[in-house]
Design a protein around this motif. Structure first.
Motif, PDB file in Angstrom:
ATOM      1  N   SER A  19       0.819  -1.206   0.000  1.00  0.00           N
ATOM      2  CA  SER A  19       0.000   0.000   0.000  1.00  0.00           C
ATOM      3  C   SER A  19       0.857   1.263   0.000  1.00  0.00           C
ATOM      4  O   SER A  19       0.513   2.264  -0.645  1.00  0.00           O
ATOM      5  N   ILE A  20       1.984   1.227   0.718  1.00  0.00           N
ATOM      6  CA  ILE A  20       2.912   2.368   0.690  1.00  0.00           C
ATOM      7  C   ILE A  20       3.332   2.678  -0.738  1.00  0.00           C
ATOM      8  O   ILE A  20       3.364   3.836  -1.174  1.00  0.00           O
ATOM      9  N   CYS A  21       3.650   1.641  -1.496  1.00  0.00           N
ATOM     10  CA  CYS A  21       4.134   1.822  -2.863  1.00  0.00           C
ATOM     11  C   CYS A  21       3.098   2.477  -3.770  1.00  0.00           C
ATOM     12  O   CYS A  21       3.448   3.042  -4.815  1.00  0.00           O
ATOM     13  N   ALA A  22       1.822   2.407  -3.376  1.00  0.00           N
ATOM     14  CA  ALA A  22       0.751   3.007  -4.175  1.00  0.00           C
ATOM     15  C   ALA A  22       0.410   4.426  -3.742  1.00  0.00           C
ATOM     16  O   ALA A  22      -0.420   5.082  -4.380  1.00  0.00           O
ATOM     17  N   GLN A  23       1.020   4.926  -2.672  1.00  0.00           N
ATOM     18  CA  GLN A  23       0.699   6.272  -2.185  1.00  0.00           C
ATOM     19  C   GLN A  23       1.262   7.332  -3.136  1.00  0.00           C
ATOM     20  O   GLN A  23       2.329   7.154  -3.721  1.00  0.00           O
ATOM     21  N   PRO A  24       0.546   8.449  -3.303  1.00  0.00           N
ATOM     22  CA  PRO A  24       1.001   9.462  -4.266  1.00  0.00           C
ATOM     23  C   PRO A  24       2.354  10.066  -3.923  1.00  0.00           C
ATOM     24  O   PRO A  24       3.096  10.473  -4.826  1.00  0.00           O
ATOM     25  N   GLU A  25       2.696  10.124  -2.632  1.00  0.00           N
ATOM     26  CA  GLU A  25       3.977  10.715  -2.247  1.00  0.00           C
ATOM     27  C   GLU A  25       5.153   9.780  -2.527  1.00  0.00           C
ATOM     28  O   GLU A  25       6.293  10.237  -2.654  1.00  0.00           O
ATOM     29  N   THR A  75       8.582   3.602  -6.586  1.00  0.00           N
ATOM     30  CA  THR A  75       8.178   2.385  -7.302  1.00  0.00           C
ATOM     31  C   THR A  75       7.684   2.706  -8.706  1.00  0.00           C
ATOM     32  O   THR A  75       8.048   2.028  -9.684  1.00  0.00           O
ATOM     33  N   ARG A  76       6.876   3.744  -8.826  1.00  0.00           N
ATOM     34  CA  ARG A  76       6.348   4.104 -10.145  1.00  0.00           C
ATOM     35  C   ARG A  76       7.456   4.610 -11.070  1.00  0.00           C
ATOM     36  O   ARG A  76       7.455   4.321 -12.268  1.00  0.00           O
ATOM     37  N   THR A  77       8.406   5.365 -10.514  1.00  0.00           N
ATOM     38  CA  THR A  77       9.506   5.864 -11.337  1.00  0.00           C
ATOM     39  C   THR A  77      10.388   4.721 -11.828  1.00  0.00           C
ATOM     40  O   THR A  77      10.790   4.690 -13.002  1.00  0.00           O
ATOM     41  N   GLU A  78      10.667   3.782 -10.958  1.00  0.00           N
ATOM     42  CA  GLU A  78      11.470   2.628 -11.377  1.00  0.00           C
ATOM     43  C   GLU A  78      10.762   1.844 -12.479  1.00  0.00           C
ATOM     44  O   GLU A  78      11.381   1.447 -13.469  1.00  0.00           O
ATOM     45  N   GLY A  79       9.453   1.626 -12.315  1.00  0.00           N
ATOM     46  CA  GLY A  79       8.697   0.925 -13.342  1.00  0.00           C
ATOM     47  C   GLY A  79       8.706   1.662 -14.665  1.00  0.00           C
ATOM     48  O   GLY A  79       8.859   1.053 -15.737  1.00  0.00           O
ATOM     49  N   HIS A 105      11.223  13.606   2.412  1.00  0.00           N
ATOM     50  CA  HIS A 105      10.461  13.619   3.662  1.00  0.00           C
ATOM     51  C   HIS A 105       9.008  13.224   3.409  1.00  0.00           C
ATOM     52  O   HIS A 105       8.436  12.414   4.148  1.00  0.00           O
ATOM     53  N   ALA A 106       8.412  13.783   2.354  1.00  0.00           N
ATOM     54  CA  ALA A 106       7.008  13.495   2.062  1.00  0.00           C
ATOM     55  C   ALA A 106       6.785  12.020   1.750  1.00  0.00           C
ATOM     56  O   ALA A 106       5.755  11.449   2.106  1.00  0.00           O
ATOM     57  N   ALA A 107       7.759  11.388   1.094  1.00  0.00           N
ATOM     58  CA  ALA A 107       7.601   9.988   0.699  1.00  0.00           C
ATOM     59  C   ALA A 107       7.470   9.062   1.895  1.00  0.00           C
ATOM     60  O   ALA A 107       6.835   7.999   1.799  1.00  0.00           O
ATOM     61  N   TYR A 108       8.056   9.444   3.031  1.00  0.00           N
ATOM     62  CA  TYR A 108       8.032   8.584   4.215  1.00  0.00           C
ATOM     63  C   TYR A 108       7.089   9.117   5.292  1.00  0.00           C
ATOM     64  O   TYR A 108       7.069   8.607   6.411  1.00  0.00           O
ATOM     65  N   ASN A 109       6.300  10.124   4.916  1.00  0.00           N
ATOM     66  CA  ASN A 109       5.293  10.693   5.818  1.00  0.00           C
ATOM     67  C   ASN A 109       4.021  10.960   5.020  1.00  0.00           C
ATOM     68  O   ASN A 109       3.515  12.083   4.975  1.00  0.00           O
ATOM     69  N   ASP A 110       3.505   9.929   4.362  1.00  0.00           N
ATOM     70  CA  ASP A 110       2.353  10.089   3.480  1.00  0.00           C
ATOM     71  C   ASP A 110       1.128  10.559   4.256  1.00  0.00           C
ATOM     72  O   ASP A 110       0.932  10.237   5.428  1.00  0.00           O
ATOM     73  N   ALA A 111       0.302  11.323   3.562  1.00  0.00           N
ATOM     74  CA  ALA A 111      -0.865  11.934   4.201  1.00  0.00           C
ATOM     75  C   ALA A 111      -1.852  10.901   4.717  1.00  0.00           C
ATOM     76  O   ALA A 111      -2.556  11.144   5.707  1.00  0.00           O
TER      77      ALA A 111
END
Length: 316
Positions: free
Chosen positions: A46-52, A56-60, A200-206
Motif C-alpha cells: 500500500s505504501i508503494c501506491a501512495q502518491p507521495e 516504485t512508479r519511477t522505477e517501473g 520527507h514526504a515519501a516517508y510521511n504520506d498523508a
C-alpha cells in the motif's frame, strides 16, 4: 508449469534474540527485516501506491522506457535470481524481455512469496520457478544449491540496497557476486539524492500508511513475543538526514514508560526513539564505487526522475 517452493522458516529465537539485543542497546533499534509479517507485507504494498511514494512508479517507468536497451546490455541469461522478491511483480518485465529458463525468487515472508510465485509460474508455463522462503540476509548461501548452472542475473530492484549502511551494502553485494558466479551479472535499482522535502514526504504520506507500517512492528512483537507495547503511546517519526544521506525511521515514545518483551522489561524515556529503518540515497558515482569495491565492474546505467538502475558484470 514447473513450480517449487521450499521454506526456510525463520527461527523464533532469531526474532527474540535480535529484538532483545536491539532494545538493550543504546540507542534502541530493531532490524527492518522484521517489518515483513503478513500484515507488514500488505502495508508495504500500500505504501508503494501512495502518491507521495514515487520511487516504485519511477522505477517501473524507467524499466518500461529503457527495457530494450537494458535487455541488450544484459544479453542471454539462463536464470534470474531476485532476493526480496515480495509479490514478484517487478521481475515480470524482465521475464518478457530476457526469456530465461529459470527464475529463483527469495523472500523472508515465505507464504506470500509462494502464492505470488505460483501465480507467476501459471502465467509463464515454460519457465521453471523456484521460490525460497528465507531470510536471505542471513542465509543467502543456502540458496546456492537451488540455482541451475548457466548465466545468472541477480535482480535487486526497489532501492532495497538503501536499507544497508555502505559497509553492509558492500558486504551484501560481495555475497551476490559469489552467488552469481564468474559469468554472472547484477541489475540493481536505487534512489538518488534529491530535494529533502520530496524525500520527507515519501516517508510521511498523508494517508498514514507508512506510520501504520512502522507501528505494525510493535503489533508483531505483541503477537509473537508476548510484548505489551501500547501503540498509542508511540509516534511514527521519519526524516531525511542530509549529512548521512539517508532517511531515518523511528518510533518515538510519547511518555516515560516500561514495556515487557519476551519476559524482559525495557524502559523508554519521554522522547526516546526506537530506530527501525534507514533508507540511504546515493549519487550514481557513490553507489558505483561501493559496487566496484565489492567486485562488480559497471557495465551500463540509466536514470529517470531521481532514480537509477545500474548493470554490473564482466564485459563480454
Amino acid at each position: 508449469m514447473s513450480f517449487t517452493f521450499k521454506n526456510f522458516p525463520a527461527d523464533r529465537d532469531d526474532l527474540r534474540s535480535d529484538v532483545l539485543a536491539g532494545l538493550a542497546a543504546c540507542p534502541k533499534s530493531i532490524p527492518p527485516k522484521y517489518f515483513y509479517d503478513e500484515a507488514g507485507c500488505r502495508l508495504f504494498e500500500s505504501i508503494c501506491a501512495q502518491p507521495e511514494y514515487v520511487l516504485t512508479r519511477t522505477e517501473g517507468a524507467l524499466l518500461r522506457a529503457r527495457l530494450g536497451d537494458i535487455a541488450a546490455a544484459i544479453g542471454a541469461v539462463d536464470c534470474i535470481v531476485e532476493p526480496g522478491a515480495g509479490e514478484c511483480a517487478k521481475v515480470r518485465l524482465l521475464l518478457q524481455a530476457l526469456h530465461p529458463s529459470h527464475l529463483v525468487v527469495l523472500d523472508i515472508a515465505g507464504g506470500p512469496l509462494a502464492a505470488a510465485a505460483e501465480s507467476l509460474s501459471r502465467d509463464h508455463p515454460g519457465l521453471a520457478v523456484t521460490a525460497l522462503g528465507m531470510d536471505f540476509i542471513r542465509d543467502l548461501d543456502a540458496a546456492a544449491p537451488h540455482l541451475p548452472e548457466g548465466r545468472r542475473l541477480i535482480y535487486y530492484p526497489g532501492s532495497s540496497i538503501g536499507n544497508f549502511a555502505p559497509d553492509a551494502a558492500a558486504t551484501l553485494l560481495t555475497r551476490f557476486r559469489r552467488l552469481a558466479g564468474t559469468a554472472g551479472q547484477l541489475l540493481i535499482g536505487f534512489d538518488l539524492k534529491k530535494d529533502p522535502l520530496q524525500l520527507h514526504a515519501a516517508y510521511n504520506d498523508a494517508a498514514g500508511v507508512t506510520a501504520a507500517f512502522n507501528l505494525n512492528l510493535l503489533e508483531r512483537l505483541n503477537r509473537e513475543l508476548d510484548a505489551d507495547f501500547d501503540t498509542s503511546r508511540f509516534r511514527h517519526y521519519a526524516f531525511y538526514n542530509p549529512t548521512a544521506g539517508r532517511i531515518e525511521m523511528h518510533l518515538a515514545s510519547l511518555a516515560a514508560q516500561d514495556v515487557s518483551v519476551a519476559g524482559q522489561r525495557f524502559h523508554f524515556a519521554l522522547g526516546e526513539t526506537l530506530h527501525t529503518e534507514n533508507s540511504y540515497k546515493f549519487r550514481r558515482d557513490e553507489f558505483s564505487a561501493i559496487a566496484t569495491n565489492a567486485g562488480w565492474p559497471l557495465k551500463a546505467e540509466w536514470e529517470l526522475d531521481g532514480f537509477a538502475v545500474q548493470l554490473y558484470g564482466n564485459v563480454d
